[in-house]
Design a protein around this motif. Structure first.
Motif, PDB file in Angstrom:
ATOM      1  N   ALA A   1       0.812  -1.226   0.000  1.00 42.50           N
ATOM      2  CA  ALA A   1       0.000   0.000   0.000  1.00 42.50           C
ATOM      3  C   ALA A   1       0.842   1.271   0.000  1.00 42.50           C
ATOM      4  O   ALA A   1       0.436   2.270  -0.604  1.00 42.50           O
ATOM      5  CB  ALA A   1      -0.957  -0.009   1.191  1.00 42.50           C
TER       6      ALA A   1
ATOM      7  N   MET B   1       1.408   2.386  -3.306  1.00 41.75           N
ATOM      8  CA  MET B   1       0.202   2.572  -4.112  1.00 41.75           C
ATOM      9  C   MET B   1      -0.494   3.900  -3.866  1.00 41.75           C
ATOM     10  O   MET B   1      -1.101   4.462  -4.780  1.00 41.75           O
ATOM     11  CB  MET B   1      -0.783   1.432  -3.836  1.00 41.75           C
ATOM     12  CG  MET B   1      -0.214   0.046  -4.152  1.00 41.75           C
ATOM     13  SD  MET B   1      -1.335  -1.302  -3.715  1.00 41.75           S
ATOM     14  CE  MET B   1      -2.538  -1.167  -5.066  1.00 41.75           C
ATOM     15  N   VAL B   2      -0.441   4.405  -2.635  1.00 41.46           N
ATOM     16  CA  VAL B   2      -1.111   5.665  -2.301  1.00 41.46           C
ATOM     17  C   VAL B   2      -0.107   6.609  -1.645  1.00 41.46           C
ATOM     18  O   VAL B   2       0.683   6.193  -0.799  1.00 41.46           O
ATOM     19  CB  VAL B   2      -2.323   5.437  -1.374  1.00 41.46           C
ATOM     20  CG1 VAL B   2      -3.425   4.715  -2.100  1.00 41.46           C
ATOM     21  CG2 VAL B   2      -1.937   4.676  -0.118  1.00 41.46           C
TER      22      VAL B   2
ATOM     23  N   TRP C   1       1.239   7.431   2.763  1.00 46.78           N
ATOM     24  CA  TRP C   1       1.057   6.289   3.655  1.00 46.78           C
ATOM     25  C   TRP C   1       2.067   6.354   4.802  1.00 46.78           C
ATOM     26  O   TRP C   1       3.262   6.574   4.581  1.00 46.78           O
ATOM     27  CB  TRP C   1       1.239   4.987   2.885  1.00 46.78           C
ATOM     28  CG  TRP C   1       0.972   3.765   3.725  1.00 46.78           C
ATOM     29  CD1 TRP C   1       1.848   3.125   4.556  1.00 46.78           C
ATOM     30  CD2 TRP C   1      -0.264   3.057   3.838  1.00 46.78           C
ATOM     31  NE1 TRP C   1       1.243   2.062   5.167  1.00 46.78           N
ATOM     32  CE2 TRP C   1      -0.055   1.985   4.747  1.00 46.78           C
ATOM     33  CE3 TRP C   1      -1.521   3.207   3.243  1.00 46.78           C
ATOM     34  CZ2 TRP C   1      -1.063   1.087   5.075  1.00 46.78           C
ATOM     35  CZ3 TRP C   1      -2.520   2.309   3.575  1.00 46.78           C
ATOM     36  CH2 TRP C   1      -2.295   1.268   4.489  1.00 46.78           C
TER      37      TRP C   1
ATOM     38  N   PRO D   1      -5.717   0.628   4.968  1.00 51.60           N
ATOM     39  CA  PRO D   1      -6.180   0.578   3.572  1.00 51.60           C
ATOM     40  C   PRO D   1      -7.537   1.237   3.371  1.00 51.60           C
ATOM     41  O   PRO D   1      -7.736   1.945   2.372  1.00 51.60           O
ATOM     42  CB  PRO D   1      -6.235  -0.924   3.285  1.00 51.60           C
ATOM     43  CG  PRO D   1      -5.227  -1.521   4.216  1.00 51.60           C
ATOM     44  CD  PRO D   1      -5.317  -0.700   5.471  1.00 51.60           C
TER      45      PRO D   1
ATOM     46  N   CYS E   1      -7.242   2.581  -0.436  1.00 50.73           N
ATOM     47  CA  CYS E   1      -6.313   1.761  -1.211  1.00 50.73           C
ATOM     48  C   CYS E   1      -7.052   0.518  -1.692  1.00 50.73           C
ATOM     49  O   CYS E   1      -7.391  -0.363  -0.888  1.00 50.73           O
ATOM     50  CB  CYS E   1      -5.105   1.376  -0.367  1.00 50.73           C
ATOM     51  SG  CYS E   1      -3.880   0.397  -1.272  1.00 50.73           S
TER      52      CYS E   1
ATOM     53  N   ILE F   1      -6.163   0.752  -7.852  1.00 51.03           N
ATOM     54  CA  ILE F   1      -4.859   1.424  -7.945  1.00 51.03           C
ATOM     55  C   ILE F   1      -3.849   0.513  -8.635  1.00 51.03           C
ATOM     56  O   ILE F   1      -2.983   0.972  -9.378  1.00 51.03           O
ATOM     57  CB  ILE F   1      -4.387   1.864  -6.543  1.00 51.03           C
ATOM     58  CG1 ILE F   1      -5.380   2.872  -5.951  1.00 51.03           C
ATOM     59  CG2 ILE F   1      -2.983   2.463  -6.612  1.00 51.03           C
ATOM     60  CD1 ILE F   1      -5.094   3.269  -4.527  1.00 51.03           C
TER      61      ILE F   1
ATOM     62  N   CYS G   1      -2.173  -3.646   2.411  1.00 54.18           N
ATOM     63  CA  CYS G   1      -2.423  -3.979   1.006  1.00 54.18           C
ATOM     64  C   CYS G   1      -3.850  -3.553   0.672  1.00 54.18           C
ATOM     65  O   CYS G   1      -4.576  -3.083   1.557  1.00 54.18           O
ATOM     66  CB  CYS G   1      -2.169  -5.457   0.741  1.00 54.18           C
ATOM     67  SG  CYS G   1      -3.326  -6.594   1.494  1.00 54.18           S
ATOM     68  N   PRO G   2      -4.292  -3.641  -0.560  1.00 53.29           N
ATOM     69  CA  PRO G   2      -5.626  -3.150  -0.903  1.00 53.29           C
ATOM     70  C   PRO G   2      -6.719  -3.722  -0.004  1.00 53.29           C
ATOM     71  O   PRO G   2      -6.706  -4.911   0.340  1.00 53.29           O
ATOM     72  CB  PRO G   2      -5.796  -3.609  -2.354  1.00 53.29           C
ATOM     73  CG  PRO G   2      -4.406  -3.628  -2.893  1.00 53.29           C
ATOM     74  CD  PRO G   2      -3.553  -4.104  -1.755  1.00 53.29           C
TER      75      PRO G   2
END
Length: 356
Positions: A255, A258-259, A262, A269, A274, A278, A311-312
């Protein structure tokens, strides 16, 4: 389209077994239940990867790692205090892979012939998971003679750096080109026709390595700096340089990659929104830069020292990676495109890179 066959180009299976003391043969619920109340690792009770979950997700071929960092006394990074200790750790990890082969869960892939045999067996219903062996960070190679020694037991890819300064190359959150040993490492890898994993190389080392290495290059688990502006991700120029080398880039599911914004141990998430969309964004961006779907793929890095807490939010186990394909189809990707992203691009690369 049925669940596509997936190749995941980055899983730290042996690290989970040897350092997290996880038995990947049991169910994910039992594995996480065993860790209830444990606090020695930030992801206890949040694992997403077991052999059963790989099978449920039709993930039949993976790139599995050996990993053992060498650090100086007082380093804030975890690791071993001598290259020999790090080497011994990787050999324990290798012994675990071999034990899982004997128990019928894994099959090592070292050549094109073995690759094709594995694909045929998986298609015929044999659910033994194939794996190519990769070394994440080269610190454990005591000297250059160890490269061929590792090649002989099945090592096919090496990422010279990891986090911070390394014995051969400096990685994430550091700077500087390859040192003399790193240059010699690439020469030895090229002689053996090994795969260079450009993941984790800092920007200086990345460009130095690409300029020097004439062999096959992939990026097993890397996302796009366009979305998270950090040196762990690739800039558009770096992605384009990899495209020129016919590389394949595996998109990861950590994550913090991804964003933006963080904060480890604090962000969640759900709060950061997230999601697997993504992942689709990163895949799509690579495809847009390439002008085709020939270079984007999956290198999830799931349970690479993080779990569901990082994680997502719409992913419970690694089997949920299948969710990204309907998302991409909704963006106009064809079934042929999705097959390339799921496995076709990695297969093309492996067929070209592995010895006959």
């Amino acid at each position: 389209m049925e669940k596509p066959f997936i190749i995941d180009a980055h899983l730290d299976l042996s690290m989970n077994a040897m350092e997290w003391n996880r038995d990947l043969r049991i169910s994910i619920d039992e594995l996480n239940g065993r860790e209830a109340g444990m606090t020695d690792k930030p992801d206890r009770g949040n694992a997403t990867v077991t052999f059963d979950e790989l099978r449920k997700g039709n993930i039949g071929l993976v790139v599995a790692t050996q990993i053992a960092r060498n650090v100086r006394p007082g380093s804030p990074l975890p690791g071993w205090l001598s290259p020999e200790q790090a080497w011994a750790q990787t050999q324990g990890q290798l012994a675990w892979y071999k034990a899982m082969e004997e128990d019928g869960h894994l099959r090592m892939i070292c050549s094109r012939k073995e690759l094709e045999e594995h694909l045929a067996q998986w298609q015929a219903g044999n659910r033994t998971i194939g794996y190519l062996l990769s070394l994440e960070g080269a610190d454990s190679l005591v000297n250059l003679s160890y490269v061929e020694r590792a090649y002989r037991y099945g090592l096919r890819a090496i990422g010279p750096g990891h986090y911070g300064p390394g014995r051969y190359a400096n990685g994430t959150d550091s700077s500087g080109k390859l040192n003399a040993d790193g240059v010699a490492l690439l020469q030895e890898m090229e002689r053996l026709n090994m795969i260079l994993d450009a993941t984790h190389l800092n920007d200086d080392a990345f460009w130095d390595a690409l300029n020097r290495y004439k062999g096959n290059i992939w990026a097993s688990h890397n996302n796009c700096r366009r979305f998270v502006d950090h040196n762990r991700q690739y800039s558009d120029d770096m992605i384009k340089a990899l495209l020129e080398r016919n590389a394949v880039i595996g998109v990861a599911l950590d994550a913090w990659m991804m964003v933006p914004g963080w904060v480890r141990g604090r962000s969640t998430p759900d709060a950061m929104n997230c999601t697997m969309e993504i992942m689709a964004n990163n895949i799509d961006h690579i495809c847009q830069l390439a002008g085709n779907t020939d270079h984007a793929a999956i290198g999830s890095d799931l349970d690479g020292a993080f779990g569901r807490e990082q994680c997502p939010c719409d992913l419970e186990t690694i089997a949920d990676m299948q969710k990204v394909f309907p998302m991409l189809r909704n963006r106009g990707y064809s079934d042929e495109d999705l097959q390339k992203i799921a496995h076709g691009n990695w297969l093309r690369f492996m067929r070209n890179a592995l010895p006959e």
